[in-house]
Design a protein around this motif. Structure first.
Motif, mmCIF file in Angstrom:
data_model
loop_
_atom_site.group_PDB
_atom_site.id
_atom_site.type_symbol
_atom_site.label_atom_id
_atom_site.label_comp_id
_atom_site.label_asym_id
_atom_site.label_seq_id
_atom_site.Cartn_x
_atom_site.Cartn_y
_atom_site.Cartn_z
ATOM 1 N N CYS A 122 -19.271 43.029 -7.910
ATOM 2 C CA CYS A 122 -18.854 42.193 -6.767
ATOM 3 C C CYS A 122 -17.387 41.819 -6.866
ATOM 4 O O CYS A 122 -16.650 41.868 -5.874
ATOM 5 N N GLN A 123 -16.958 41.449 -8.069
ATOM 6 C CA GLN A 123 -15.560 41.062 -8.258
ATOM 7 C C GLN A 123 -14.615 42.240 -8.034
ATOM 8 O O GLN A 123 -13.487 42.069 -7.582
ATOM 9 N N GLY A 160 -15.108 44.536 -5.881
ATOM 10 C CA GLY A 160 -15.228 44.992 -4.500
ATOM 11 C C GLY A 160 -16.213 46.125 -4.318
ATOM 12 O O GLY A 160 -16.298 46.714 -3.240
ATOM 13 N N LYS A 195 -21.650 35.770 -2.057
ATOM 14 C CA LYS A 195 -20.219 35.432 -1.970
ATOM 15 C C LYS A 195 -19.375 36.693 -1.795
ATOM 16 O O LYS A 195 -18.357 36.678 -1.095
ATOM 17 N N GLY A 196 -19.814 37.791 -2.430
ATOM 18 C CA GLY A 196 -19.126 39.063 -2.225
ATOM 19 C C GLY A 196 -19.232 39.536 -0.786
ATOM 20 O O GLY A 196 -18.271 40.058 -0.207
ATOM 21 N N ARG A 221 -16.788 37.444 1.265
ATOM 22 C CA ARG A 221 -15.383 37.855 1.090
ATOM 23 C C ARG A 221 -15.060 39.100 1.902
ATOM 24 O O ARG A 221 -13.984 39.203 2.483
ATOM 25 N N ARG A 222 -15.991 40.038 1.923
ATOM 26 C CA ARG A 222 -15.747 41.305 2.608
ATOM 27 C C ARG A 222 -16.327 41.337 4.017
ATOM 28 O O ARG A 222 -16.243 42.362 4.697
ATOM 29 N N LYS A 223 -16.921 40.190 4.439
ATOM 30 C CA LYS A 223 -17.563 40.121 5.755
ATOM 31 C C LYS A 223 -18.512 41.312 5.964
ATOM 32 O O LYS A 223 -18.508 41.962 7.008
ATOM 33 N N LYS A 227 -20.082 33.282 8.337
ATOM 34 C CA LYS A 227 -18.767 33.871 8.076
ATOM 35 C C LYS A 227 -18.703 35.326 8.546
ATOM 36 O O LYS A 227 -17.622 35.842 8.826
#
Length: 581
Positions: free
Chosen positions: A101-102, A104, A133-134, A137-139, A172
C-alpha cells in the motif's frame, strides 16, 4: 503499461514494465509491434537499431533476459488459479500488505489479502485500515469495493473503526450514496463516522442534508468536535445559511471551541460569505491567537464585499504583527486591487510577492496578470506572463481578456494562436474573450471562424455568453438580418440580453421591423423592461412615425411600466448604446 508477465526458474512473477525500467534505459528506442504483427513468432517489442526482441509470453526471450529475471525481487501478484503456488507462504502477511500500500501497489495488496482469506490467515484491523487508506490516497473506488466485500466476508464490517474508514473511503472516492449506505448500516457510530458523512454531503454541495445530519448527531447525544463544527460551518457558508450559522456559533461557545483558531477562522469565513462582514470582524477580533488562516479569511471577507481598501489596510496590520502572508493572501489582495483598479497598491503587492518568493507560483502569477490587465496596464500584464515559468489556460485567458477589454482584436487573435502553439487548449472562457474582441474590432469573418472552431475543433458547447457575443458581433457590423437569423437558429432559448442587443442595434441603424420584433421578444421575457419601450419609441420617433410613438407609450402604460423605472432604463440604454457605438 504492458501487463504481460515473465516467470523465472524460481517461480517469481515479474511485470514486463519492471524489465522495461530495469534494462531499457531509453524505452523510445523500442517498437511495440503487437498491433501489426501477423506471425505469432514475431516478438511483441523490437529494438529499433539492434533488432533484439522481447516477447510478452516470456518463453522465447533471450537467455540474458531470463537470467535477469532470476535476480529480481517479488513482482506483481495476480489473482486466479495457481496463485498459491506462485507466492511463498512466508510472504503472505499483513506487513507486506501495508508495504505494498505504501509503495502504491494497491491491486497487489488487495490480491494478497484475498490470498490470506483463501488460506484462512486472519488479517488484522490494522491491515484492512492500511488497505482502505491506500484506496483513499489513490481514489481507487474499484479496489475499495473489493476491500468492502472482504470485510463483509470476514465479518469485520461491523467494526466501528473500519466502518468509519469505509464511509470515508467511499466519500473521498466520490460515491456519497455508497458512503451513506455503509453509514446507515453501521450498528454503532462515533463522532468520526458522523463527521465523515456530514463532510461528504457538504463537499458535494448538499449543504442542507449536511445540516440535517449534524442535527441528528446532536440528538443522538454525540457531542461535536472541532472538525465537525468546521465542516458544518463551511456548509452554511456555501448555502448560505446565516440563521443556522448563528445557531452553530452559539453551540460552539457552549462547547468551548470558540478559542479554537481553526473554528474561529471558519466562523469568520461563514459570516463574511453570508454577508455579515461586521459580525465576521467581531469574531476575528475575539480570536486570541490569530494565524495566517484567520487573517486570510478576514481579508477575503473584505475583498469579497468590495469594501478593498479595508482588505489592504488589514494586510498592513498583518505584516506589522509579524504574520507571514501565504500565496492565498496575495491572490485575495490582488483580486481586491483588480476590482477597485488600485494599481499603486497592486504594484506594491507585486514587490512584496517578489520578496516573499511567490512570484513563480502559478496562481499568483495568473492573478498578477489579471490585476495588471484590469488596471489597464496591458504591457505589464504581458511582461508578467512572459516571466512565468509555467502557464496554463487561466494564464492565457487573463491576458487575452485584458487585450479584449482594450479592443485589440488582432492582438487577441495572435495570442490565441500562440496559446495553441504551446499546446494549451482554449476553453469556454477563452472564446468569450476572443469573440468579444472580434466584435469590438469589427473582425466579423474571424469571429465566425472562431465560433465554428470552438465547436468543431475543440468540442466545446457554446453557452449563452458565446451566442450573445456573436449577436453583438453581427449587430456592430450592421448585419442585422444575419443577427436576427442567427438568433432564430440558436439551439437554446435566447434571453432578454440577446434580444436587447438586437433592439439597440435596430435603434442605431434605424431598422423599424427588426426593432419591433426584438421588442416583442424582450417584453415576453421581461414585461417591465422600461429600456425596451424607450428604445422602440426612439426607433419610431427617428422614422417620423408619431402615431406608433403614441401607441407604444400606451402599451407601456397598459403593461404597468411606470416612470420610476425610466431612470434605470435610461442608464441601461446609455450603456447599451455606448457599447454599440
Amino acid at each position: 503499461m504492458v501487463q504481460g508477465q515473465e516467470q523465472g526458474q524460481s517461480g517469481k512473477v515479474v511485470r514486463v514494465e519492471q524489465l522495461w525500467h530495469k534494462f531499457f534505459s531509453d524505452p523510445s528506442q523500442w517498437l511495440d509491434n503487437r498491433s501489426i504483427k501477423k506471425n505469432p513468432r514475431y516478438p511483441d517489442f523490437k529494438h529499433k537499431s539492434r533488432h533484439e526482441g522481447l516477447w510478452i509470453e516470456g518463453w522465447l526471450n533471450p537467455p540474458w533476459v531470463k537470467a535477469k529475471v532470476d535476480t529480481m525481487a517479488l513482482g506483481k501478484i495476480e489473482p486466479g488459479a495457481g496463485l498459491r503456488s506462485r507466492v511463498p507462504d512466508s510472504l503472505v502477511n499483513g506487513e507486506n500488505v501495508c508495504k505494498f500500500c505504501q509503495e502504491g501497489r494497491l491491486k497487489e495488496a488487495v490480491h494478497m489479502v484475498e490470498l490470506m482469506v483463501e488460506q484462512n490467515i486472519q488479517a488484522s484491523i490494522h491491515t484492512y485500515a492500511c488497505l482502505l487508506k491506500g484506496c483513499i490516497r489513490r481514489k481507487a473506488l474499484a479496489e475499495g469495493k473489493q476491500v468492502h466485500a472482504l470485510l463483509v466476508q470476514t465479518g469485520l464490517h461491523s467494526n466501528i473503526l473500519l466502518g468509519s474508514t469505509l464511509v470515508n473511503m467511499y466519500a473521498k472516492c466520490g460515491s456519497v450514496l455508497d458512503a451513506r449506505q455503509v453509514f446507515d448500516s453501521m450498528p454503532e457510530r462515533n463522532v468520526f463516522s458522523w463527521t465523515t458523512i456530514i463532510s461528504a454531503y457538504a463537499n458535494q454541495g448538499q449543504g442542507e442534508e449536511a445540516l440535517n445530519l449534524f442535527q441528528q448527531m446532536q440528538k443522538t447525544g454525540i457531542p461535536p468536535n472541532n472538525v465537525a463544527f468546521v465542516v458544518v460551518l463551511k456548509a452554511c457558508a456555501r448555502i448560505p445559511a446565516l440563521e443556522q450559522g448563528k445557531q452553530l456559533h452559539s453551540d460552539i461557545i457552549k462547547s468551548g471551541f470558540e478559542s479554537d483558531v481553526i473554528v474561529g477562522s471558519t466562523l469568520v469565513d461563514m459570516y463574511a460569505k453570508c454577508g455579515c462582514i461586521e459580525d465576521a470582524r467581531l469574531v476575528f477580533n475575539n480570536i486570541r491567537q490569530r494565524d495566517v488562516v484567520s487573517w486570510n479569511a478576514m481579508i477575503a471577507g473584505y475583498a469579497q464585499h468590495g469594501l478593498g481598501k479595508e482588505a489592504l489596510d488589514l494586510y498592513e496590520q498583518m505584516k506589522q504583527e509579524g504574520v507571514q502572508p501565504t500565496y492565498v493572501t496575495y491572490v485575495v489582495l490582488l483580486k481586491a486591487c483588480a476590482s477597485i483598479t488600485a494599481l499603486k497598491q497592486g504594484m506594491q503587492l507585486h514587490l512584496d510577492i517578489i520578496k516573499s518568493g511567490f512570484q513563480f507560483d502559478l496562481t499568483v502569477g495568473n492573478t498578477l496578470v489579471d490585476m495588471y490587465a484590469k488596471c489597464g496596464r496591458i504591457k505589464d500584464a504581458h511582461q508578467v506572463l512572459n516571466n512565468m515559468h509555467e502557464r496554463d489556460v487561466v494564464s492565457w485567458n487573463a491576458i487575452i481578456a485584458g487585450y479584449a477589454q482594450q479592443g485589440l482584436g488582432k492582438e487577441v487573435v495572435t495570442l490565441l494562436e500562440q496559446m495553441q502553439r504551446e499546446d494549451i487548449k482554449p476553453n469556454e472562457v477563452t472564446y468569450v474573450s476572443v469573440l468579444s474582441a472580434c466584435s469590438h474590432s469589427g473582425l466579423v469573418d474571424k469571429g465566425r471562424h472562431f465560433f465554428n472552431s470552438m465547436c468543431k475543433d475543440h468540442g466545446l458547447i457554446p453557452t449563452m455568453d458565446h451566442y450573445a457575443c456573436m449577436v453583438d458581433l453581427l449587430c456592430r457590423a450592421g448585419c442585422l438580418v444575419d443577427a436576427e437569423d442567427f438568433i432564430h437558429k440558436m439551439p437554446i432559448q435566447p434571453n432578454a440580453v440577446v434580444w436587447m442587443t438586437l433592439l439597440s442595434a435596430a435603434r442605431n441603424h434605424g431598422h423599424v421591423e427588426i426593432g419591433r420584433h426584438a421588442f416583442d421578444c424582450v417584453v415576453k421575457l421581461e414585461p417591465e423592461n422600461a429600456a425596451a419601450y424607450v428604445l422602440l419609441s426612439n426607433i419610431y420617433a427617428a422614422a417620423g412615425r408619431r402615431n406608433e410613438v403614441t401607441i407604444i407609450r400606451k402599451e407601456m402604460h397598459d403593461a404597468g411600466v411606470k416612470k420610476k423605472h425610466l431612470g434605470a432604463a435610461a442608464s441601461q440604454l446609455a450603456t447599451r448604446c455606448m457599447s454599440l457605438s
